[in-house]
Motif scaffolding. Sequence first.
Motif, PDB file in Angstrom:
ATOM      1  N   ALA A 276      35.763 -48.075  -7.828  1.00 26.30           N
ATOM      2  CA  ALA A 276      36.132 -49.299  -8.546  1.00 26.30           C
ATOM      3  C   ALA A 276      37.640 -49.444  -8.574  1.00 26.30           C
ATOM      4  CB  ALA A 276      35.588 -49.258  -9.971  1.00 26.30           C
ATOM      5  N   ALA A 277      38.114 -50.678  -8.613  1.00 22.15           N
ATOM      6  CA  ALA A 277      39.548 -50.940  -8.686  1.00 22.15           C
ATOM      7  C   ALA A 277      40.028 -50.831 -10.120  1.00 22.15           C
ATOM      8  CB  ALA A 277      39.859 -52.331  -8.140  1.00 22.15           C
ATOM      9  N   ASN A 278      41.234 -50.309 -10.312  1.00 22.06           N
ATOM     10  CA  ASN A 278      41.805 -50.193 -11.649  1.00 22.06           C
ATOM     11  C   ASN A 278      42.184 -51.554 -12.219  1.00 22.06           C
ATOM     12  OD1 ASN A 278      41.520 -47.484 -11.286  1.00 22.06           O
ATOM     13  ND2 ASN A 278      43.716 -46.998 -11.310  1.00 22.06           N
ATOM     14  N   THR A 279      42.510 -52.488 -11.333  1.00 21.14           N
ATOM     15  CA  THR A 279      42.946 -53.813 -11.743  1.00 21.14           C
ATOM     16  C   THR A 279      42.716 -54.761 -10.579  1.00 21.14           C
ATOM     17  OG1 THR A 279      44.814 -55.091 -12.645  1.00 21.14           O
ATOM     18  CG2 THR A 279      45.331 -53.432 -10.980  1.00 21.14           C
ATOM     19  N   ASP A 280      43.097 -56.013 -10.729  1.00 25.85           N
ATOM     20  CA  ASP A 280      43.018 -56.956  -9.622  1.00 25.85           C
ATOM     21  C   ASP A 280      43.872 -56.423  -8.476  1.00 25.85           C
ATOM     22  OD1 ASP A 280      43.212 -59.027  -7.829  1.00 25.85           O
ATOM     23  OD2 ASP A 280      43.739 -60.556  -9.311  1.00 25.85           O
ATOM     24  N   PRO A 281      43.268 -56.171  -7.300  1.00 19.24           N
ATOM     25  CA  PRO A 281      44.047 -55.590  -6.194  1.00 19.24           C
ATOM     26  C   PRO A 281      45.292 -56.390  -5.835  1.00 19.24           C
ATOM     27  CG  PRO A 281      41.706 -55.506  -5.698  1.00 19.24           C
ATOM     28  CD  PRO A 281      41.849 -56.312  -6.961  1.00 19.24           C
ATOM     29  N   SER A 282      45.278 -57.707  -6.054  1.00 19.73           N
ATOM     30  CA  SER A 282      46.444 -58.512  -5.716  1.00 19.73           C
ATOM     31  C   SER A 282      47.643 -58.156  -6.578  1.00 19.73           C
ATOM     32  CB  SER A 282      46.131 -60.002  -5.848  1.00 19.73           C
ATOM     33  OG  SER A 282      45.874 -60.352  -7.201  1.00 19.73           O
ATOM     34  N   GLU A 283      47.416 -57.510  -7.735  1.00 20.41           N
ATOM     35  CA  GLU A 283      48.519 -57.074  -8.586  1.00 20.41           C
ATOM     36  C   GLU A 283      49.117 -55.752  -8.112  1.00 20.41           C
ATOM     37  OE1 GLU A 283      47.268 -57.000 -12.634  1.00 20.41           O
ATOM     38  OE2 GLU A 283      46.661 -59.111 -12.658  1.00 20.41           O
ATOM     39  N   LEU A 284      48.512 -55.179  -7.078  1.00 20.04           N
ATOM     40  CA  LEU A 284      48.973 -53.896  -6.552  1.00 20.04           C
ATOM     41  C   LEU A 284      49.632 -54.040  -5.185  1.00 20.04           C
ATOM     42  CD1 LEU A 284      45.891 -51.734  -7.598  1.00 20.04           C
ATOM     43  CD2 LEU A 284      48.168 -51.687  -8.625  1.00 20.04           C
ATOM     44  N   TYR A 285      49.947 -55.273  -4.809  1.00 14.04           N
ATOM     45  CA  TYR A 285      50.673 -55.483  -3.560  1.00 14.04           C
ATOM     46  C   TYR A 285      52.148 -55.132  -3.771  1.00 14.04           C
ATOM     47  CZ  TYR A 285      46.659 -58.184  -1.819  1.00 14.04           C
ATOM     48  OH  TYR A 285      45.423 -58.586  -1.415  1.00 14.04           O
ATOM     49  N   GLY A 286      52.733 -54.511  -2.772  1.00 11.53           N
ATOM     50  CA  GLY A 286      54.155 -54.186  -2.812  1.00 11.53           C
ATOM     51  C   GLY A 286      54.893 -54.895  -1.703  1.00 11.53           C
ATOM     52  N   ALA A 287      56.043 -54.380  -1.360  1.00 14.91           N
ATOM     53  CA  ALA A 287      56.838 -54.938  -0.262  1.00 14.91           C
ATOM     54  C   ALA A 287      57.598 -53.803   0.409  1.00 14.91           C
ATOM     55  CB  ALA A 287      57.800 -56.001  -0.774  1.00 14.91           C
ATOM     56  N   VAL A 288      57.838 -53.978   1.695  1.00 15.15           N
ATOM     57  CA  VAL A 288      58.596 -52.994   2.482  1.00 15.15           C
ATOM     58  C   VAL A 288      59.723 -53.727   3.190  1.00 15.15           C
ATOM     59  CG1 VAL A 288      58.529 -51.383   4.425  1.00 15.15           C
ATOM     60  CG2 VAL A 288      56.601 -51.485   2.828  1.00 15.15           C
ATOM     61  N   GLU A 289      60.912 -53.128   3.183  1.00 11.23           N
ATOM     62  CA  GLU A 289      62.044 -53.666   3.926  1.00 11.23           C
ATOM     63  C   GLU A 289      62.532 -52.612   4.912  1.00 11.23           C
ATOM     64  OE1 GLU A 289      65.029 -54.965   1.189  1.00 11.23           O
ATOM     65  OE2 GLU A 289      64.017 -56.867   0.787  1.00 11.23           O
ATOM     66  N   ILE A 290      62.726 -53.038   6.159  1.00 13.28           N
ATOM     67  CA  ILE A 290      63.217 -52.147   7.209  1.00 13.28           C
ATOM     68  C   ILE A 290      64.614 -52.607   7.609  1.00 13.28           C
ATOM     69  CG2 ILE A 290      62.777 -51.178   9.496  1.00 13.28           C
ATOM     70  CD1 ILE A 290      59.931 -53.036   7.976  1.00 13.28           C
TER      71      ILE A 290
END
Length: 204
Positions: free
Chosen positions: A117-131
């Motif tokens: 089960a998900a702890n929360t709405d998965p969309s609230e767990l999106y991050g970002a990466v910068e290269i």
Amino acid sequence: RHRRKTKMATPLNVDQLKTVLRGGVRTNLFRVDIAIPGGVDTFGLDSNLIGVLTKAAQIPQATLGSIEVPFRGTRYKMPGDRTFEPWTMTVLNDPEMRIRSMFENWSNAMKGFASNAANTDPSELYGAVEIYQLNQQGEAIPSQGSTTTSPWKLNSCWPSDISAIDLSYDDENTLSQFTVTWQYQYWIHEISTDRAGTALNNQG
């Protein structure tokens, strides 16, 4: 009549190459920054540590599909759908393996290992990466015509695969490392793509 322009001879020595290349861009000079969402336990991890211990990454691939329409023995090609391939980084383990634990917790928050089960709405767990591509002074290469840096930004991303770490008595002179494969919605590079993306520090 139009006068034909006289073609200049192509230089055969390296002086022109030296002037244009100016030392070139080195593939081993780069930095990766990650915006970790608030719902992920970082175990006291300093986010700068990830940038130091990321030993391999890529500038992301750009793929635009093609639609071919047959017409009288030939084919007319037109732009199709854009796709974004998964992005992979390789990380050296820190002594406490906090980076590894953080990624495992991120994956668990999105879909529990045991609970499923998900702890929360998965969309609230999106991050970002910068290269960032760095120059030979260790500085991020700026956008053309300005002093502002322009990283490649992976928006609304999450780790989909955390690789196994092989252990063996036979290994010598080897540091522990693992790979992380990311899924993301799209990437932008502000000097060459549109500006629809959200800044790294605004990612949720």
